[in-house]
Write a protein that holds these residues in place. Structure first.
Motif, PDB file in Angstrom:
ATOM      1  N   VAL A 113       0.693  -1.207  -0.002  1.00  0.00           N
ATOM      2  CA  VAL A 113       0.011   0.013   0.095  1.00  0.00           C
ATOM      3  C   VAL A 113       0.761   1.107  -0.110  1.00  0.00           C
ATOM      4  O   VAL A 113       0.259   2.294   0.192  1.00  0.00           O
ATOM      5  CB  VAL A 113      -1.202   0.050   1.298  1.00  0.00           C
ATOM      6  N   GLN A 114       2.188   1.089  -0.292  1.00  0.00           N
ATOM      7  CA  GLN A 114       3.070   2.151  -0.552  1.00  0.00           C
ATOM      8  C   GLN A 114       3.108   3.109   0.813  1.00  0.00           C
ATOM      9  O   GLN A 114       3.254   4.118   0.745  1.00  0.00           O
ATOM     10  CB  GLN A 114       2.518   2.802  -1.868  1.00  0.00           C
ATOM     11  N   LEU A 115       3.267   2.391   1.915  1.00  0.00           N
ATOM     12  CA  LEU A 115       3.535   3.142   3.228  1.00  0.00           C
ATOM     13  C   LEU A 115       4.736   2.714   4.005  1.00  0.00           C
ATOM     14  O   LEU A 115       4.632   3.177   5.113  1.00  0.00           O
ATOM     15  CB  LEU A 115       2.131   2.896   4.067  1.00  0.00           C
ATOM     16  N   PHE A 130       6.486   5.617   4.677  1.00  0.00           N
ATOM     17  CA  PHE A 130       5.744   6.701   5.438  1.00  0.00           C
ATOM     18  C   PHE A 130       5.954   6.757   6.911  1.00  0.00           C
ATOM     19  O   PHE A 130       6.149   7.837   7.563  1.00  0.00           O
ATOM     20  CB  PHE A 130       4.116   6.485   5.022  1.00  0.00           C
ATOM     21  N   ALA A 183      -4.219   3.841  -5.088  1.00  0.00           N
ATOM     22  CA  ALA A 183      -3.874   3.959  -3.774  1.00  0.00           C
ATOM     23  C   ALA A 183      -4.159   5.414  -3.218  1.00  0.00           C
ATOM     24  O   ALA A 183      -3.820   6.431  -4.121  1.00  0.00           O
ATOM     25  CB  ALA A 183      -2.172   3.984  -3.885  1.00  0.00           C
ATOM     26  N   PRO A 184      -4.668   5.421  -1.899  1.00  0.00           N
ATOM     27  CA  PRO A 184      -4.957   6.828  -1.499  1.00  0.00           C
ATOM     28  C   PRO A 184      -3.757   7.747  -1.035  1.00  0.00           C
ATOM     29  O   PRO A 184      -2.626   7.012  -0.903  1.00  0.00           O
ATOM     30  CB  PRO A 184      -6.028   6.600  -0.441  1.00  0.00           C
ATOM     31  N   PRO A 216      -0.917   8.849   1.397  1.00  0.00           N
ATOM     32  CA  PRO A 216      -0.477   8.247   2.398  1.00  0.00           C
ATOM     33  C   PRO A 216      -1.080   8.420   3.852  1.00  0.00           C
ATOM     34  O   PRO A 216      -1.055   7.734   4.574  1.00  0.00           O
ATOM     35  CB  PRO A 216       1.082   8.480   2.500  1.00  0.00           C
ATOM     36  N   ARG A 261      -8.201   1.859   1.249  1.00  0.00           N
ATOM     37  CA  ARG A 261      -7.287   0.837   0.825  1.00  0.00           C
ATOM     38  C   ARG A 261      -7.829  -0.685   0.728  1.00  0.00           C
ATOM     39  O   ARG A 261      -6.852  -1.299  -0.147  1.00  0.00           O
ATOM     40  CB  ARG A 261      -5.863   0.663   1.733  1.00  0.00           C
ATOM     41  N   PHE A 283      -8.032  -1.583  -3.238  1.00  0.00           N
ATOM     42  CA  PHE A 283      -6.652  -1.228  -3.624  1.00  0.00           C
ATOM     43  C   PHE A 283      -5.958  -2.618  -3.557  1.00  0.00           C
ATOM     44  O   PHE A 283      -5.188  -3.172  -4.293  1.00  0.00           O
ATOM     45  CB  PHE A 283      -5.998  -0.071  -3.158  1.00  0.00           C
ATOM     46  N   LEU A 284      -5.875  -3.004  -2.107  1.00  0.00           N
ATOM     47  CA  LEU A 284      -5.222  -4.209  -1.928  1.00  0.00           C
ATOM     48  C   LEU A 284      -6.119  -5.480  -2.568  1.00  0.00           C
ATOM     49  O   LEU A 284      -5.076  -6.113  -2.992  1.00  0.00           O
ATOM     50  CB  LEU A 284      -5.439  -4.496  -0.114  1.00  0.00           C
ATOM     51  N   GLN A 286      -4.529  -5.472  -6.048  1.00  0.00           N
ATOM     52  CA  GLN A 286      -3.102  -5.870  -5.848  1.00  0.00           C
ATOM     53  C   GLN A 286      -2.915  -7.356  -5.856  1.00  0.00           C
ATOM     54  O   GLN A 286      -1.977  -7.846  -6.518  1.00  0.00           O
ATOM     55  CB  GLN A 286      -2.345  -4.961  -5.084  1.00  0.00           C
TER      56      GLN A 286
END
Lengths: 124, 141
Positions: A93-95, A98, B94-95, B97, B103, B106-107, B110
């Motif tokens: 989730v691209q975190l 972060f 993806a929202p 951060p 999410r 999105f998950l 993916q």
């Protein structure tokens, strides 16, 4: 999920979770952290995720909410050594970049160790 | 093709138990590891969506059907009979951060190779398929 353990190490608070952080377990983690999030007597909050084997989007939302809250009170929030599964989910989730991560025990020790005393300059 | 259907009421605890039961069935066909974790997460997200949104706070039925095509693929069907999802209003990106939610889809997207939201009469379906390498199967029967 097991109970959330809370331990104070010097002036840092380390909360330990284990098992699964999912939709059904998230309220339990939030409830355990809530009384500590606005404390003025700690300089960091650490969430130990070494024993967490599963994190879903509800768990991710909870981590972001805690991070936002800690930012608002000016106390850093760290994730300590997330398990491989948790890292993978955060990465997906691209975190992963972060959050502030403590990757090793040494990183944790460095953060939670007593504040270094200022070296006294030798008087001449 | 083999097919298994499991169902429960949309309580949060029941939802996770249902997912675990589905994973237990899949573990008879697939080797343990990353793939099982991914399938578990995709199913958990779909079921959590039903628990949170499908019945607007009321109790209702949540159903998982596993369509197993040994040696080839798995299709995971998560169904409810609630208010339904408008595919045009579902965000798969993806929202930001710092955004707390958004999410789940999105998950799911993916983690799978094919993803659809369907309305079949009064039944709402989240349909996800995953191609499975031959080396990931325990048995092809």
């Amino acid at each position: 999920m097991e109970d959330v353990g809370i331990e104070r190490i010097n002036d840092c608070l380390v909360a330990t979770c284990s098992g699964e952080i999912t939709f059904e377990a998230t309220p339990k983690v939030k409830k355990a952290l809530e009384p500590h999030m606005a404390r003025k007597d700690i300089r960091a909050l650490v969430l130990d995720l070494r024993q967490v084997v599963y994190l879903d989007s509800s768990g991710i939302s909870m981590l972001i909410a805690v991070n936002t809250r800690m930012q608002s009170v000016g106390t850093p929030f760290y994730l300590y050594d997330p398990s491989e599964q948790v890292r993978k989910t955060l990465d997906m989730v691209q975190l992963i970049s972060f959050f502030k991560l403590l990757d090793t025990e040494e990183d944790l020790r460095r953060l939670t160790g007593p504040p270094a005393t200022k070296a006294r300059r030798a008087e001449t | 093709m083999l097919e298994f259907t499991l169902s429960t009421t949309n309580y949060p605890q029941s939802s996770r138990r249902l997912t675990r039961a589905a994973i237990s069935i899949l573990s008879e066909f697939l080797k343990e590891g990353e793939l099982m974790h991914d399938l578990d997460l995709a199913l958990t997200e779909a079921c959590a969506n039903v628990v949170r949104h499908a019945y607007e706070g009321e109790r209702g039925r949540l159903e998982i059907t596993l369509h197993i095509h040994p040696g080839e693929k798995l299709c995971l069907e998560v169904a409810d009979w609630g208010s339904g999802l408008d595919p045009n209003r579902v965000c798969f990106d993806a929202p930001d951060p710092s955004a707390e939610g958004g999410r789940g889809f999105f998950l799911m997207k993916q983690l799978t190779d094919e993803f659809q939201i369907k309305r079949l009469g009064d039944k709402n379906v989240i349909w996800m398929c995953k191609l499975i390498k031959e080396s990931e199967w325990k048995t092809l029967e």
